[in-house]
Design a protein around this motif. Sequence first.
Motif, PDB file in Angstrom:
ATOM      1  N   ALA A 166       0.856  -1.207   0.000  1.00 47.56           N
ATOM      2  CA  ALA A 166       0.000   0.000   0.000  1.00 47.56           C
ATOM      3  C   ALA A 166       0.884   1.246   0.000  1.00 47.56           C
ATOM      4  O   ALA A 166       0.582   2.251  -0.653  1.00 47.56           O
ATOM      5  CB  ALA A 166      -0.920   0.002   1.225  1.00 47.56           C
ATOM      6  N   MET A 167       2.011   1.173   0.732  1.00 45.88           N
ATOM      7  CA  MET A 167       2.863   2.359   0.872  1.00 45.88           C
ATOM      8  C   MET A 167       3.529   2.773  -0.435  1.00 45.88           C
ATOM      9  O   MET A 167       3.875   3.933  -0.622  1.00 45.88           O
ATOM     10  CB  MET A 167       3.950   2.118   1.926  1.00 45.88           C
ATOM     11  N   ILE A 168       3.707   1.817  -1.349  1.00 42.74           N
ATOM     12  CA  ILE A 168       4.410   2.168  -2.596  1.00 42.74           C
ATOM     13  C   ILE A 168       3.601   3.193  -3.385  1.00 42.74           C
ATOM     14  O   ILE A 168       4.081   4.254  -3.762  1.00 42.74           O
ATOM     15  CB  ILE A 168       4.695   0.900  -3.429  1.00 42.74           C
ATOM     16  N   ARG A 169       2.317   2.889  -3.560  1.00 40.39           N
ATOM     17  CA  ARG A 169       1.481   3.834  -4.311  1.00 40.39           C
ATOM     18  C   ARG A 169       1.300   5.131  -3.513  1.00 40.39           C
ATOM     19  O   ARG A 169       1.338   6.228  -4.072  1.00 40.39           O
ATOM     20  CB  ARG A 169       0.125   3.187  -4.597  1.00 40.39           C
ATOM     21  N   ILE A 170       1.097   4.997  -2.209  1.00 38.34           N
ATOM     22  CA  ILE A 170       0.877   6.185  -1.381  1.00 38.34           C
ATOM     23  C   ILE A 170       2.077   7.129  -1.488  1.00 38.34           C
ATOM     24  O   ILE A 170       1.923   8.338  -1.661  1.00 38.34           O
ATOM     25  CB  ILE A 170       0.604   5.770   0.088  1.00 38.34           C
ATOM     26  N   CYS A 171       3.272   6.577  -1.431  1.00 42.45           N
ATOM     27  CA  CYS A 171       4.464   7.444  -1.486  1.00 42.45           C
ATOM     28  C   CYS A 171       4.585   8.143  -2.834  1.00 42.45           C
ATOM     29  O   CYS A 171       5.018   9.295  -2.899  1.00 42.45           O
ATOM     30  CB  CYS A 171       5.726   6.644  -1.188  1.00 42.45           C
ATOM     31  N   LYS A 172       4.210   7.459  -3.906  1.00 41.25           N
ATOM     32  CA  LYS A 172       4.277   8.121  -5.219  1.00 41.25           C
ATOM     33  C   LYS A 172       3.341   9.324  -5.218  1.00 41.25           C
ATOM     34  O   LYS A 172       3.682  10.398  -5.709  1.00 41.25           O
ATOM     35  CB  LYS A 172       3.910   7.142  -6.325  1.00 41.25           C
ATOM     36  N   GLU A 173       2.141   9.135  -4.665  1.00 38.26           N
ATOM     37  CA  GLU A 173       1.176  10.242  -4.662  1.00 38.26           C
ATOM     38  C   GLU A 173       1.637  11.361  -3.707  1.00 38.26           C
ATOM     39  O   GLU A 173       1.530  12.540  -4.027  1.00 38.26           O
ATOM     40  CB  GLU A 173      -0.222   9.717  -4.302  1.00 38.26           C
ATOM     41  N   GLU A 174       2.183  10.959  -2.552  1.00 35.52           N
ATOM     42  CA  GLU A 174       2.639  11.982  -1.591  1.00 35.52           C
ATOM     43  C   GLU A 174       3.778  12.820  -2.188  1.00 35.52           C
ATOM     44  O   GLU A 174       3.928  13.994  -1.875  1.00 35.52           O
ATOM     45  CB  GLU A 174       3.132  11.354  -0.270  1.00 35.52           C
ATOM     46  N   SER A 175       4.568  12.196  -3.048  1.00 32.83           N
ATOM     47  CA  SER A 175       5.674  12.906  -3.685  1.00 32.83           C
ATOM     48  C   SER A 175       5.136  14.043  -4.551  1.00 32.83           C
ATOM     49  O   SER A 175       5.672  15.152  -4.545  1.00 32.83           O
ATOM     50  CB  SER A 175       6.391  11.930  -4.605  1.00 32.83           C
ATOM     51  N   PHE A 176       4.066  13.740  -5.274  1.00 33.87           N
ATOM     52  CA  PHE A 176       3.421  14.780  -6.085  1.00 33.87           C
ATOM     53  C   PHE A 176       2.846  15.865  -5.166  1.00 33.87           C
ATOM     54  O   PHE A 176       2.973  17.064  -5.434  1.00 33.87           O
ATOM     55  CB  PHE A 176       2.323  14.156  -6.960  1.00 33.87           C
ATOM     56  N   HIS A 177       2.239  15.445  -4.061  1.00 37.64           N
ATOM     57  CA  HIS A 177       1.655  16.426  -3.130  1.00 37.64           C
ATOM     58  C   HIS A 177       2.726  17.374  -2.602  1.00 37.64           C
ATOM     59  O   HIS A 177       2.513  18.572  -2.455  1.00 37.64           O
ATOM     60  CB  HIS A 177       1.017  15.712  -1.918  1.00 37.64           C
ATOM     61  N   GLN A 178       3.878  16.786  -2.293  1.00 38.62           N
ATOM     62  CA  GLN A 178       4.959  17.604  -1.729  1.00 38.62           C
ATOM     63  C   GLN A 178       5.406  18.646  -2.750  1.00 38.62           C
ATOM     64  O   GLN A 178       5.610  19.808  -2.430  1.00 38.62           O
ATOM     65  CB  GLN A 178       6.109  16.675  -1.322  1.00 38.62           C
ATOM     66  N   ARG A 179       5.508  18.223  -4.002  1.00 40.74           N
ATOM     67  CA  ARG A 179       5.964  19.164  -5.037  1.00 40.74           C
ATOM     68  C   ARG A 179       4.943  20.273  -5.266  1.00 40.74           C
ATOM     69  O   ARG A 179       5.306  21.429  -5.488  1.00 40.74           O
ATOM     70  CB  ARG A 179       6.182  18.433  -6.368  1.00 40.74           C
ATOM     71  N   GLN A 180       3.624  19.912  -5.217  1.00 37.58           N
ATOM     72  CA  GLN A 180       2.639  20.969  -5.458  1.00 37.58           C
ATOM     73  C   GLN A 180       2.657  21.967  -4.291  1.00 37.58           C
ATOM     74  O   GLN A 180       2.494  23.169  -4.488  1.00 37.58           O
ATOM     75  CB  GLN A 180       1.232  20.406  -5.755  1.00 37.58           C
ATOM     76  N   GLY A 181       2.937  21.480  -3.078  1.00 46.38           N
ATOM     77  CA  GLY A 181       3.012  22.392  -1.928  1.00 46.38           C
ATOM     78  C   GLY A 181       4.206  23.319  -2.066  1.00 46.38           C
ATOM     79  O   GLY A 181       4.105  24.537  -1.848  1.00 46.38           O
TER      80      GLY A 181
END
Length: 336
Positions: A166-181
């Motif tokens: 589960a964490m693999i996909r979550i981390c990919k999405e969180e990476s995008f979130h971090q960049r947009q922030g």
Amino acid sequence: MYTQAIDVGPVDATASRSTTPQDDEFLKRIARDEKIEPQDPMPEAYRKTLIRQISQHAHSEVVGMLPEGGWITRAPSLKRKEILLAKVQDEGGHGLYLYSAAETLGVSRAELIDALHSGKAKYSSIFNYETATWADIGTIGWLVDGAAIMNQVPLCRCSYGPYARAMIRICKEESFHQRQGFDIVRTLCQGTPEQKAMAQESINRWWWPTLMMFGPHDADSPHTGQATAWGIKRITNDDLRQKFVDVTVPQAEFLGLTLPDPDLKWNAARGHYDIGRINWDEFRRVVNGDGPCNAERMHDRVKAFDDGAWVRDAAAAHAAKAAARYATSPDTRIAA
Ligand code: FAQ
């Protein structure tokens, strides 16, 4: 900005004492870095630890939708609104994968949600702070998602298969979130003096609570030793906090922002930044329900759950009908 490849090193399972031959075999598997799957034998304490950590994590993702959700209607442009809408929806999705991962350990979703709503279960302290300005949305993405990734990339190598996957996909999405922030904060920093001041004021409020997300110091963390020996936590609270500080300081310098810690300084001997003292009294207050927004968050979460009852009922009725149709005529499966 963050890679998916933090080196986590081998598990030292010797810190766990095995009492039965079955535990012994389990610890050998952990030492070989094998994934433990739901049907595999596992010590009861390992199962309970995972249920606690995964469900707290799921609750954090779902409660974490609230501080940013309130800004969807107030985003400064259509582009920012679309991005924020997608981000908040992603956090809801993360909660759902994590509840599913916890359910593989033999606990029901209803029990987990009951524990959150009754105040028995914890969720991350960070979501009890208010989002007073648009800059806070940038800061959450940059710092809060940044801290979340730092903590969660090693969990992709956690010993329990469903959590790790589960964490693999979550981390990919969180990476995008971090960049947009980061992009929101960068835009503010390159804007008018008022916009830059708004970004600075936001960082002043969020810096210390973000450092608290990593949990108590290792010496005061009751779970770290055992969770590390079981390969659930691959890097300790303090080491993750240090990694986060070390990558974030240059980012703040690039933005021209000052991190609100007069004791923050490079320590050449350690090869790391030193930081000032974290206010653990504040941490304990927030975790124990007395933060700036705890009551509001729980009220909004319970209301959203109650208001959504008809959707869950409708989805369950639809699924039951589809299953009944399929039982009598398997060809209807696709249409259902
Ligand atoms: N807040 O012995 P430890 C996100 C509790 S997701 C509240 O160190 P452990 C995505 C801890 O539960 C953020 N409670 O415990 C997003 C334990 O209590 P218990 C969440 C905290 O489990 C971004 C006690 O203190 N991430 O941000 C906190 O080994 C933006 C003793 O602590 C995860 O859950 C805290 N900050 O380590 C969403 C990641 N820290 O159960 C929306 C997975 C500690 O004995 C927008 N979890 N506690 O009553 C973990 O890595 C670990 O569970 C830790 C805590 C590191 C959080």
